[in-house]
Design an enzyme around this catalytic site. Structure first.
Site, short mmCIF file in Angstrom:
data_model
loop_
_atom_site.label_atom_id
_atom_site.label_comp_id
_atom_site.label_asym_id
_atom_site.label_seq_id
_atom_site.Cartn_x
_atom_site.Cartn_y
_atom_site.Cartn_z
N CYS A 28 0.91 -1.16 -0.02
CA CYS A 28 0.00 0.01 -0.05
C CYS A 28 0.94 1.19 -0.17
O CYS A 28 2.15 1.27 0.20
CB CYS A 28 -0.76 0.15 1.17
SG CYS A 28 -1.89 -1.50 1.43
N ARG B 136 1.67 1.83 -6.17
CA ARG B 136 1.69 0.93 -5.06
C ARG B 136 0.64 0.11 -4.72
O ARG B 136 0.42 -0.82 -3.96
CB ARG B 136 2.20 1.57 -3.72
CG ARG B 136 3.61 2.13 -3.96
CD ARG B 136 3.90 3.09 -2.49
NE ARG B 136 4.22 2.08 -1.50
CZ ARG B 136 5.23 1.40 -1.30
NH1 ARG B 136 6.39 1.89 -2.06
NH2 ARG B 136 5.26 0.61 -0.42
N TRP C 232 -3.71 -1.68 -1.15
CA TRP C 232 -3.42 -2.88 -2.08
C TRP C 232 -3.92 -4.12 -0.74
O TRP C 232 -3.03 -4.48 -0.09
CB TRP C 232 -2.20 -3.12 -2.61
CG TRP C 232 -1.87 -4.45 -3.08
CD1 TRP C 232 -1.49 -5.53 -2.83
CD2 TRP C 232 -2.20 -4.61 -4.63
NE1 TRP C 232 -1.41 -6.61 -3.78
CE2 TRP C 232 -1.84 -5.91 -4.85
CE3 TRP C 232 -2.38 -3.89 -5.68
CZ2 TRP C 232 -2.15 -6.59 -6.24
CZ3 TRP C 232 -2.76 -4.42 -6.99
CH2 TRP C 232 -2.35 -5.78 -7.14
N ASN D 256 0.96 0.35 5.95
CA ASN D 256 1.43 -0.73 4.85
C ASN D 256 2.02 -1.89 5.48
O ASN D 256 2.98 -1.58 6.15
CB ASN D 256 2.44 0.10 3.75
CG ASN D 256 2.97 -0.76 3.02
OD1 ASN D 256 2.23 -1.69 2.37
ND2 ASN D 256 4.15 -0.52 2.20
N GLY D 257 1.57 -3.00 5.28
CA GLY D 257 1.99 -4.17 5.77
C GLY D 257 1.15 -5.34 6.31
O GLY D 257 -0.09 -5.11 5.98
N GLU E 149 9.26 -20.28 -20.06
CA GLU E 149 9.04 -18.67 -18.96
C GLU E 149 10.38 -17.75 -19.41
O GLU E 149 10.06 -16.80 -19.66
CB GLU E 149 9.13 -19.05 -17.39
CG GLU E 149 9.33 -17.63 -16.68
CD GLU E 149 8.17 -16.72 -17.01
OE1 GLU E 149 7.22 -17.22 -17.74
OE2 GLU E 149 8.19 -15.55 -16.74
N LYS F 73 9.65 -14.33 -21.39
CA LYS F 73 10.14 -13.16 -20.91
C LYS F 73 10.94 -12.29 -22.03
O LYS F 73 10.73 -11.24 -22.13
CB LYS F 73 11.10 -13.30 -19.75
CG LYS F 73 10.47 -13.46 -18.30
CD LYS F 73 9.92 -12.40 -17.76
CE LYS F 73 8.25 -12.17 -17.98
NZ LYS F 73 7.28 -13.25 -17.77
N GLU G 34 8.52 -11.15 -25.26
CA GLU G 34 7.61 -10.29 -24.87
C GLU G 34 8.29 -8.81 -24.60
O GLU G 34 7.30 -7.67 -24.76
CB GLU G 34 6.69 -10.44 -23.76
CG GLU G 34 7.25 -10.40 -22.31
CD GLU G 34 6.05 -10.71 -21.41
OE1 GLU G 34 5.12 -10.30 -21.47
OE2 GLU G 34 6.26 -11.53 -20.25
N HIS H 204 13.62 -34.01 -31.96
CA HIS H 204 12.48 -34.20 -32.72
C HIS H 204 12.30 -33.08 -33.49
O HIS H 204 10.96 -32.99 -34.09
CB HIS H 204 11.56 -34.60 -31.89
CG HIS H 204 11.87 -35.93 -30.81
ND1 HIS H 204 11.77 -37.19 -31.37
CD2 HIS H 204 12.18 -35.80 -29.47
CE1 HIS H 204 12.20 -37.97 -30.49
NE2 HIS H 204 12.54 -37.22 -29.15
N LYS I 53 -1.24 -5.53 -19.42
CA LYS I 53 -0.94 -6.15 -18.06
C LYS I 53 -2.04 -7.22 -17.88
O LYS I 53 -1.67 -8.45 -17.17
CB LYS I 53 -0.67 -5.12 -16.82
CG LYS I 53 -0.35 -5.76 -15.47
CD LYS I 53 1.00 -6.40 -15.65
CE LYS I 53 1.35 -7.14 -14.28
NZ LYS I 53 2.57 -8.01 -14.69
C1 AGP Z 1 3.82 -12.61 -18.37
O1 AGP Z 1 4.87 -12.02 -18.39
C2 AGP Z 1 2.65 -11.99 -19.47
N1 AGP Z 1 2.49 -10.40 -19.22
C3 AGP Z 1 1.39 -12.70 -19.44
O2 AGP Z 1 1.63 -13.99 -19.93
C4 AGP Z 1 0.45 -13.05 -18.20
O3 AGP Z 1 1.46 -14.00 -17.26
C5 AGP Z 1 -0.79 -13.85 -18.50
O4 AGP Z 1 -1.39 -12.78 -19.34
C6 AGP Z 1 -1.62 -14.37 -17.30
O5 AGP Z 1 -1.65 -12.85 -16.56
P1 AGP Z 1 -2.51 -13.07 -15.02
O6 AGP Z 1 -1.52 -14.07 -14.23
O7 AGP Z 1 -2.65 -11.97 -14.62
O8 AGP Z 1 -3.70 -14.21 -15.18
#
Ligand code: AGP
Length: 607
Positions: free
Chosen positions: A2, A27, A71, A97-98, A480, A484, A487, A503, A602
């Site tokens: 928060c 935050r 938050w 906050n905590g 993963e 990263k 994207e 394969h 996001k």
């Molecule tokens: C991850 O770096 C991406 N931004 C994306 O794959 C994200 O993980 C995915 O959209 C799922 O989002 P969520 O965890 O909010 O459900």
């Protein structure tokens, strides 16, 4: 995480505080509130603009006050639960906050002493505790110190007493607090961002310290009332740099928060001496969980790779059959689900529509629905039967990093929680618990070495393709690492099971197509060495993520990123850190918008 902000001085406190909250919105933004001793408190669900709309044009005035952006961790993100919180008579007001870990036992004691509570939050307990101590002839400052000595957990708090409006108390334990030192004015905040428009003179409190501010003074004490001196520093950050904690991007700041995120995810949830995990959010479905004979984990993107790690964990240690389904696929299939199936949704935002609809499909078919969610009160958190909150704090960067670490940690806790009600031994539970508690320090060691990772990213920045390979627990980490990189840097990067290369994927390999190989010391290490050899035989360059002290791998890989040793089941949590940093520095070197990559959002709340 928060945001707190407090002011005492000569300016219009409402204006100072509300503008300051705007710079703290990164935050937390699920609810907000403000208190001025001369005018009372106003609170709202939603972000600051909704709070601003509730402030009357006239009459809401004062030269001091406290304000907060929430938050949520305990209690839904509603107006009722928004801070500031007060004692019974509305004399003592707190923004915090905590997490107050022992708030339930304190609340029971205070209710028995006649206190009436309005909210479901842990924070409100602090206001009533100070009130209780003031009944015993203690001054506001003495009562606050006495109350803080009863608190277990973390706080960055500002506390104000209506009868003494110029004076505000700040307290720090585990959550940051900084004082602003202006001419005839003082500030308290979670970070310098709301302070820097007024003054660059700041004082950072340390854990266990309490500060009393008035417009012309600030005095700092330890919890035992001894006075301490803290230097006043001149910072040259802009407000935006202050939000990023001095880092250039939120993505790097959030990677650097990794150790603290692990601590917060684990906080109050491990009994290491017994090898047990406590997950309060699952207690209501404890009986149903005993009947579960299968788990389907639904998630998208990075969360789906956490799910794949969770599959290994739960099958190996809890011996429950697990399958992972992409939210966007599960919801259109005709899955076989019944009341002995648990459908577990993993989602940082708690709003990803594909994951949400998959959970709804599971519920329609009679499954027990669970969530591992970072955003309290989000749709997935509300629609699942029970769940575990990450407590990772808001994640601003589109690329998910700290939330991913928290998801893996929460899955390890779930594995102990479920496993120990089945055949998992106390020995295994203790070993995992012990290693979980050791992770933050090990992550810090990786982060200290980030300059080497930056150098490597610059060395490979011309690559247009990258292969990521791993096996078993680190097979998902290969995917993963690839997501990263792709994207934030927009190049072609793909994850691949190392055993799967022969394969097809190995046909792509040549001197212009490098590979990141996750080859830490574990049960498939020798296999990984062979896979690296196969790539080298085709002139492919290899960067290996390897265990500190491994002298073998240096003989075959072109570059090495070392990580500390840990147990195999937790190795993904350490191994992903170099990959997150590699992607960050690669994109930064390309001069791209790291925090806001093109074409991405996001939270993907569309189909
Ligand atoms: C991850 O770096 C991406 N931004 C994306 O794959 C994200 O993980 C995915 O959209 C799922 O989002 P969520 O965890 O909010 O459900």
């Amino acid at each position: 995480m928060c945001g707190i902000f407090a002011y005492t001085g000569k300016k219009d406190a409402a204006k100072v505080l509300l503008n300051g909250l705007v710079s703290l919105e990164y935050r937390g933004y699920d609810s907000a509130g403000i208190y001025l001793p001369e005018s009372g408190s106003i609170k709202s669900a939603g972000a600051v603009d909704r709070l601003k709309k509730k402030i009357p044009k006239t009459g809401f005035t004062g030269k001091s006050g406290v304000a907060h952006l929430r938050w949520a961790t305990h209690g839904e993100p509603t107006e009722l639960n928004a801070h500031p919180h007060a004692d019974c008579d509305g004399d003592i007001w707190v923004v915090h906050n905590g997490i107050i870990e022992n708030f339930r036992e304190l609340k029971e004691k205070l209710i028995k002493a006649g206190h009436t509570f309005k909210s479901d939050t842990d924070t409100e307990v602090l206001a009533h505790l100070i009130e209780e101590h003031m009944k015993n002839e203690k001054t506001f400052e003495e009562a606050t110190l006495a109350a803080l000595n009863e608190i277990r957990g973390t706080y960055g708090a500002a506390i104000q007493y209506r009868q003494d409006p110029e004076r505000i108390i700040a307290a720090r334990m585990g959550s940051p607090v900084v004082l602003g030192v202006g001419k005839g004015e003082r500030f308290i905040a979670s970070d310098p961002s709301p302070i820097v428009p007024h003054t660059k003179q700041v004082v950072f409190l340390e854990d266990g310290e309490v500060a009393v501010i008035t417009p012309d003074s600030h005095t700092i004490y330890k919890l035992d009332s001894t006075q301490v001196k803290r230097p006043t520093l001149e910072i040259d950050w802009s407000a935006e740099e202050a939000q990023k904690g001095g880092y250039e991007h939120f993505m790097l700041k959030e990677i650097m928060e990794g150790p603290e995120v692990i601590r917060n995810t684990l906080r109050g949830r491990l009994i290491p001496e017994k090898g047990l995990a406590k997950l309060g959010g699952l207690e209501s479905v404890a009986d149903e969980l005993k009947k579960i004979d299968r788990i389907i984990i639904v998630a998208c993107g990075t969360a789906s790779y956490a799910a794949l790690v969770g599959e290994h964990m739960l099958e190996e240690y809890a011996e429950i059959p697990v399958e992972v389904e992409l939210g966007s696929e599960f919801r259109y299939r005709k899955p076989v689900v019944n009341e002995r199936t648990a459908v577990l949704g993993i989602s940082q935002s708690g709003e990803t529509l594909d994951t949400l609809e998959a959970i709804r499909e599971g519920k329609r078919r009679g499954a027990l629905t669970l969530g591992i969610v970072n955003t309290v009160g989000s749709t997935i958190a509300r629609e699942t039967d029970a769940g575990v909150y990450n407590h990772a704090g808001p994640e601003v960067s589109v690329a998910s990093t700290k939330a991913f670490l928290s998801q893996l940690t929460a899955l390890a806790l779930l594995t102990i929680f479920l496993g120990r009600t089945r055949k998992m031994s106390a020995k295994a539970g203790k070993e995992i618990a012990r290693e979980l508690l050791a992770l933050p320090e090990k992550i810090e060691r990786i982060l200290e070495n980030r300059a080497a990772i930056e150098r490597l990213a610059k060395k490979y920045v011309k690559a247009q393709d990258f292969l990521f390979i791993g096996r078993k627990y680190n097979y998902p980490i290969a995917f993963e690492g690839a997501i990263k990189l792709k994207e934030v840097s927009y190049i072609h990067a793909e994850g691949c099971g190392a055993g799967e290369m022969k394969h097809g994927p190995i046909a792509m390999i040549d001197e212009n197509f490098p590979t990141m190989a996750i080859a830490t010391k574990d049960s498939v290490y020798e296999k990984m060495l062979s896979n690296i050899q196969e790539i080298k035989a085709r002139k492919g360059k290899v960067i290996a993520v390897a265990t500190e002290g491994d002298t073998e791998i240096g003989k075959i890989a072109d570059d090495i990123l070392y990580v500390p040793k840990t147990i195999e089941v937790l190795s993904p949590i350490l191994n992903v850190i170099p990959l997150q940093l590699f992607a960050y520095y690669f994109a930064k070197e390309k001069g791209l918008n790291v925090d806001r990559p093109r074409n991405l959002a996001k939270s993907v709340t569309v189909e």
